[in-house]
Design a protein around this motif. Structure first.
Motif: not given
Length: 403
Positions: A33, A8, A95, A10, A192, A3
């Protein structure tokens, strides 16, 4: 698979060309990703090449391979109702959505930001176009060369007596992609805190007009001075600032300080130029007497190689650099020692060499995690294993030209 710092995140990338692909690549190489969505016939970059052995192959285009590393790839025709439904399902799980369609195109399909944000309120959507989502030119199409001309970049490149030049290798597109990637990370930080997504409007011409502000725009705003093309030399700079021929190629010499200019002349045995009245004022050397300065240095330069000049510059402490070809850059020991180049297995051929990033993260390093996807390579993985379609439905999508 190892990773990265964005593991995290996407991302769905849809649209053609270098700008959106560059943005997706930057995020993917940092661990995001990224699922690249292409039309069933493939991204137009697959048809540009160059190709190994000059044999066209949509899975071996250098232009496509270089801008799509670390991504997964699927095909989808969003002009069809079923294709639009599948895009919405992809976005619901994502995301971020990266897109490069003309302003209003996705809205017309019911897949614009307003519609998609109702499905996914946390969605970050980055739209990358030549002239942005608003303004008189918003619907104008443009290539890299047009954007650079519109941003006043072209006006400053080339020789003053000749037509302006443009930058090579899709620089406008790549710089817009870089700006888009940075803006996505900023939006992710904001999300966030707030929990809300946002729509990012990236105009390629804005990126370059902003970038050029300190080079061309600011002198005009401050002094009313238009920065003109000056070819191989810089104008309105103290002393010498030029790229000049030598025995085996070219070197760049830049001596903005009087001390550096004196070091250069003493090193080559031309101290007499320090007393020449033409060169008494530093700015006159570039604005009035540049050709005379260069003719005075030419015999010495043509008698020495780039490496000899560079080593002398290090000893005498004046700025100089050899001008390398692309092939020579691949052999620069400094870059090799930093692990800058990455060898990545390619489909049906030996490993390809890719350049790395201009930064290093010690705990979560950048790396190319997989080669660029073959056309539709991850259709089954995404549609069946992740979206839950059956094998029969996947076959039907192919038969009806949806994927």
């Amino acid at each position: 698979m190892e990773s990265g710092p964005l593991a995290e995140l996407r991302v769905v990338e849809i649209g053609e060309g270098v700008a959106v692909a560059t943005c997706g690549k930057l995020l993917a190489d940092l661990g995001a990703d990224v699922v690249k969505v292409e039309p069933p016939g493939g991204d137009r970059l697959r048809r540009l090449g160059p190709f190994p052995g000059n044999v066209p192959d949509p899975n071996r285009s250098a232009a496509f391979l270089a801008t799509n590393t670390s991504k997964r790839g699927i095909t989808l025709d969003i002009a069809l109702p079923t294709g639009r439904d599948l895009l919405r399902r992809l976005v619901q799980r994502a995301d971020c959505l990266l897109e490069s369609f003309p302003p209003g195109y996705l809205d017309g399909l019911g897949c614009g930001y307003e519609a998609l944000s109702h499905l996914n309120p946390r969605l970050i959507m980055a739209s990358i176009t030549p002239f942005g989502q608003k303004g008189r030119l918003q619907r104008w199409k443009a290539h890299d060369i047009n954007v650079l001309a519109a941003a006043a970049v072209t006006h400053g490149l080339g020789r003053p007596e000749r037509e302006p030049l443009t930058l090579p290798a899709w620089q406008a597109d790549k710089f817009a992609g870089l700006n888009a990637a940075v803006s996505v990370l900023i939006a992710e930080m904001a999300r966030r805190r707030s929990g809300a997504g946002t729509h990012i409007d990236v105009a390629e011409v804005d990126c370059w007009a902003t970038f050029m502000a300190g080079v061309g725009l600011q002198p005009f705003l401050d002094e009313g001075r238009i920065r003109m093309r000056s070819g191989h030399r810089a104008l309105h700079q103290p002393h010498l600032d030029a790229t000049l021929p030598c025995k085996d190629g070219y070197v760049t010499l830049d001596t903005p300080q009087r001390r550096q200019w004196g070091s250069l002349l003493r090193a080559i045995g031309r101290e007499d130029m320090l007393e020449d009245p033409r060169f008494a004022r530093p700015l006159d050397m570039t604005d009035r007497w540049a050709e005379d300065v260069e003719r005075s240095l030419e015999p010495w330069l043509m008698a020495h190689t780039r490496e000899e000049i560079f080593q002398l510059a290090r000893q005498a402490q004046f700025p100089a650099a050899p001008v390398y070809t692309v092939g020579e850059v691949l052999k620069v020991e400094h870059l090799r020692a930093r692990g800058y180049w990455s060898a990545v297995p390619a489909d049906g051929s030996d490993s390809l060499i890719y350049p790395g990033p201009p930064f290093r993260l010690s705990a979560t390093p950048w790396r190319i995690r997989r080669p660029a996807p073959r056309l539709g390579e991850h259709n089954r993985e995404v549609y069946v294993e992740e979206l839950g379609l059956s094998e029969e439905e996947l076959v039907a999508l192919r038969q009806h030209g949806v994927i």
